[in-house]
Design a protein around this motif. Structure first.
Motif, mmCIF file in Angstrom:
data_model
loop_
_atom_site.group_PDB
_atom_site.id
_atom_site.type_symbol
_atom_site.label_atom_id
_atom_site.label_comp_id
_atom_site.label_asym_id
_atom_site.label_seq_id
_atom_site.Cartn_x
_atom_site.Cartn_y
_atom_site.Cartn_z
ATOM 1 N N GLY A 1 0.849 -1.177 0.000
ATOM 2 C CA GLY A 1 0.000 0.000 0.000
ATOM 3 C C GLY A 1 0.887 1.230 0.000
ATOM 4 N N TYR A 2 0.277 2.389 0.068
ATOM 5 C CA TYR A 2 1.036 3.638 0.092
ATOM 6 C C TYR A 2 0.461 4.572 1.145
ATOM 7 C CZ TYR A 2 3.232 2.104 -4.198
ATOM 8 O OH TYR A 2 3.941 1.370 -5.115
ATOM 9 N N GLN A 3 1.343 5.302 1.797
ATOM 10 C CA GLN A 3 0.940 6.276 2.798
ATOM 11 C C GLN A 3 1.582 7.621 2.494
ATOM 12 O OE1 GLN A 3 -1.217 6.003 5.519
ATOM 13 N NE2 GLN A 3 -0.937 8.228 5.604
ATOM 14 N N ARG A 4 0.750 8.638 2.461
ATOM 15 C CA ARG A 4 1.231 9.999 2.215
ATOM 16 C C ARG A 4 1.027 10.847 3.460
ATOM 17 N NH1 ARG A 4 4.423 13.780 0.908
ATOM 18 N NH2 ARG A 4 3.731 15.469 -0.474
ATOM 19 N N VAL A 5 2.052 11.624 3.803
ATOM 20 C CA VAL A 5 1.946 12.672 4.819
ATOM 21 C C VAL A 5 2.589 13.912 4.219
ATOM 22 C CG1 VAL A 5 2.391 13.369 7.196
ATOM 23 C CG2 VAL A 5 2.262 10.930 6.626
ATOM 24 N N SER A 6 1.847 15.017 4.150
ATOM 25 C CA SER A 6 2.373 16.235 3.539
ATOM 26 C C SER A 6 2.443 17.349 4.579
ATOM 27 C CB SER A 6 1.518 16.667 2.344
ATOM 28 O OG SER A 6 0.151 16.769 2.703
ATOM 29 N N PRO A 7 3.376 18.282 4.400
ATOM 30 C CA PRO A 7 3.614 19.292 5.439
ATOM 31 C C PRO A 7 2.430 20.230 5.643
ATOM 32 C CG PRO A 7 5.478 19.150 3.930
ATOM 33 C CD PRO A 7 4.358 18.381 3.310
ATOM 34 N N SER A 8 2.154 20.511 6.906
ATOM 35 C CA SER A 8 1.164 21.524 7.259
ATOM 36 C C SER A 8 1.835 22.775 7.803
ATOM 37 C CB SER A 8 0.195 20.972 8.311
ATOM 38 O OG SER A 8 0.892 20.602 9.499
ATOM 39 N N ARG A 9 3.164 22.748 7.862
ATOM 40 C CA ARG A 9 3.935 23.880 8.378
ATOM 41 C C ARG A 9 5.305 23.836 7.723
ATOM 42 N NH1 ARG A 9 4.298 21.486 14.465
ATOM 43 N NH2 ARG A 9 2.056 21.512 14.093
ATOM 44 N N ILE B 1 -3.468 4.285 0.685
ATOM 45 C CA ILE B 1 -3.923 3.704 -0.580
ATOM 46 C C ILE B 1 -3.744 2.192 -0.555
ATOM 47 C CG2 ILE B 1 -3.606 3.680 -3.078
ATOM 48 C CD1 ILE B 1 -2.431 6.502 -2.838
ATOM 49 N N ALA B 2 -4.831 1.465 -0.806
ATOM 50 C CA ALA B 2 -4.791 0.004 -0.892
ATOM 51 C C ALA B 2 -4.615 -0.398 -2.349
ATOM 52 C CB ALA B 2 -6.075 -0.591 -0.330
ATOM 53 N N ALA B 3 -3.613 -1.192 -2.641
ATOM 54 C CA ALA B 3 -3.398 -1.662 -4.008
ATOM 55 C C ALA B 3 -4.557 -2.568 -4.431
ATOM 56 C CB ALA B 3 -2.082 -2.426 -4.096
ATOM 57 N N PRO B 4 -4.955 -2.534 -5.704
ATOM 58 C CA PRO B 4 -6.014 -3.439 -6.161
ATOM 59 C C PRO B 4 -5.692 -4.885 -5.823
ATOM 60 C CG PRO B 4 -5.550 -1.796 -7.849
ATOM 61 C CD PRO B 4 -4.497 -1.630 -6.783
ATOM 62 N N GLY B 5 -6.690 -5.592 -5.295
ATOM 63 C CA GLY B 5 -6.529 -6.998 -4.955
ATOM 64 C C GLY B 5 -6.001 -7.258 -3.565
ATOM 65 N N HIS B 6 -5.690 -6.198 -2.814
ATOM 66 C CA HIS B 6 -5.113 -6.367 -1.482
ATOM 67 C C HIS B 6 -5.805 -5.443 -0.479
ATOM 68 C CE1 HIS B 6 -1.635 -8.711 -2.937
ATOM 69 N NE2 HIS B 6 -1.688 -7.915 -3.988
ATOM 70 N N THR B 7 -6.547 -5.998 0.449
ATOM 71 C CA THR B 7 -7.123 -5.196 1.518
ATOM 72 C C THR B 7 -6.003 -4.658 2.395
ATOM 73 O OG1 THR B 7 -9.139 -6.530 1.533
ATOM 74 C CG2 THR B 7 -8.698 -5.198 3.485
ATOM 75 N N LEU B 8 -6.102 -3.370 2.742
ATOM 76 C CA LEU B 8 -5.109 -2.704 3.584
ATOM 77 C C LEU B 8 -5.686 -2.514 4.983
ATOM 78 C CD1 LEU B 8 -2.363 -1.108 3.735
ATOM 79 C CD2 LEU B 8 -3.714 0.939 3.184
ATOM 80 N N TYR B 9 -4.918 -2.947 5.979
ATOM 81 C CA TYR B 9 -5.271 -2.740 7.390
ATOM 82 C C TYR B 9 -4.281 -1.780 8.010
ATOM 83 C CZ TYR B 9 -5.126 -3.782 12.455
ATOM 84 O OH TYR B 9 -5.089 -3.691 13.824
ATOM 85 N N TYR B 10 -4.784 -0.854 8.823
ATOM 86 C CA TYR B 10 -3.864 -0.117 9.667
ATOM 87 C C TYR B 10 -4.487 0.138 11.035
ATOM 88 C CZ TYR B 10 -6.167 4.026 7.463
ATOM 89 O OH TYR B 10 -7.043 4.940 6.955
ATOM 90 N N LEU B 11 -3.610 0.117 12.018
ATOM 91 C CA LEU B 11 -3.937 0.400 13.402
ATOM 92 C C LEU B 11 -3.457 1.804 13.707
ATOM 93 C CD1 LEU B 11 -4.695 -0.418 16.355
ATOM 94 C CD2 LEU B 11 -2.409 -1.454 16.508
ATOM 95 N N ASN B 12 -4.372 2.677 14.139
ATOM 96 C CA ASN B 12 -4.032 4.045 14.496
ATOM 97 C C ASN B 12 -3.910 4.174 16.007
ATOM 98 O OD1 ASN B 12 -6.269 5.324 11.987
ATOM 99 N ND2 ASN B 12 -4.060 5.239 11.868
ATOM 100 N N VAL B 13 -2.798 4.720 16.465
ATOM 101 C CA VAL B 13 -2.567 4.975 17.893
ATOM 102 C C VAL B 13 -2.299 6.462 18.049
ATOM 103 C CG1 VAL B 13 -1.177 4.417 19.919
ATOM 104 C CG2 VAL B 13 -1.551 2.686 18.139
ATOM 105 N N MET B 14 -3.079 7.117 18.915
ATOM 106 C CA MET B 14 -2.984 8.573 19.079
ATOM 107 C C MET B 14 -3.011 8.959 20.546
ATOM 108 S SD MET B 14 -5.740 9.656 16.125
ATOM 109 C CE MET B 14 -6.675 8.131 16.259
#
Length: 295
Positions: free
Chosen positions: A205-213, A240-253
């Motif tokens: 999968g892909y993960q994007r984080v873009s600057p807010s400052r 982003i989940a690639a086609p054919g692959h379910t993406l799981y993520y655990l968020n800790v805050m």
């Protein structure tokens, strides 16, 4: 901490007994922690909670959690893609032992805190499942420790499942500065697993984080099972989940203010929410319904 340090490929942040060990000192922040523990059949691990509250969350397999003469039997699940799981809450300043007769992997989501709350067990049947977004933005959220669902001092944690080809954590949003009633200040960890395709073919999968400052977090990471991304600030999304692959993520805050999840959408992309009422939810969801449990 550099942008490279914020993407932790599987195995690169292991420590001691843990496959992944992200403490506030490692992340360069003050509150949020995540550990992933693998136990063989009959294996056992003892930990001190220290200055943090923790949730023991089975990723696969079940376990017995003993803390301060209280015992919790966690049925667990076959995998994060198969069912909601039960979990156990451990207070700060406690000792606990996790034992697994059949073996398994267990996430320990943590946050530095002040209050000492009681140890508790929550069955899978009590975990609310939410379908968020519509169309190609559809995803499933297991709100096991959401701010308005389960009482912690500072910890907030949820699971998100995104069908192959969909985008989640979208529109991009942030929670890196306090603004009462509008935005919380929360440090966040994303921990990923990717479902194999038929035949056991691994996915990504892909993960994007873009600057807010100025000089803020800027990450575009290809993520695979066992990876983590640290988000001290910035607009995070899409995941982003690639086609054919379910993406799981655990968020800790966790963060310094009142325990609440208030986000600000990126102004260039917030408009996508206006299309959701006219678009059906992805028919592949829910992957499993609220209350479905076990192995």
């Amino acid at each position: 901490m550099t942008p490279t340090d914020r993407h932790l490929p599987a195995g690169t942040a292991a420590g001691g007994a843990y496959d992944l060990d992200v403490a506030p000192e490692r992340a360069g922040w003050a509150y949020s922690s995540l550990r992933v523990l693998t136990l063989p059949p009959g294996g056992s691990h003892t930990l001190s909670t220290g200055d943090s509250e923790w949730i023991v969350l089975p990723l696969n397999g079940g376990c017995t959690v003993v803390t301060d003469e209280v015992t919790f039997e966690l049925e667990g699940r076959e995998s994060v893609f198969s069912a909601v799981t039960d979990f156990a809450y451990l207070p700060r300043d406690a000792h606990a032992t996790v034992t697994s007769a059949g073996g398994g992997r267990f996430a320990l989501t943590g946050a530095r805190c002040e209050q000492v709350l009681p140890a508790r067990y929550v069955p899978a049947s009590a975990v609310p499942v939410e379908l968020r977004g519509t169309g190609t933005c559809s995803r499933q959220v297991n709100n096991f420790a959401a701010a308005d669902v389960f009482a912690c001092d500072r910890l907030i944690a949820v699971e998100v499942l995104t069908p192959g080809g969909n985008w989640s954590s979208y529109p991009p949003h942030k929670h890196d500065e306090p603004c009462p009633g509008e935005e919380s200040e929360l440090e966040e960890i994303y921990y990923f697993e990717v479902a194999d395709a038929p035949g056991g073919r691994p996915g990504l999968g892909y993960q994007r984080v873009s600057p807010s400052r100025e000089k803020g977090t800027d990450v575009l990471a290809e993520v695979r099972s066992g990876d983590a991304v640290l988000i001290p600030d910035g607009w995070h999304g899409p995941s982003i989940a690639a086609p054919g692959h379910t993406l799981y993520y655990l968020n800790v805050m966790a963060g310094p203010g009142e325990r609440e999840w208030l986000i600000r959408d990126h102004p260039d992309h917030a408009w996508i929410r206006t299309t959701w009422p006219d678009t059906p939810v992805d028919p592949r969801l829910p992957l499993y319904p609220e209350g479905e449990r076990g192995r």
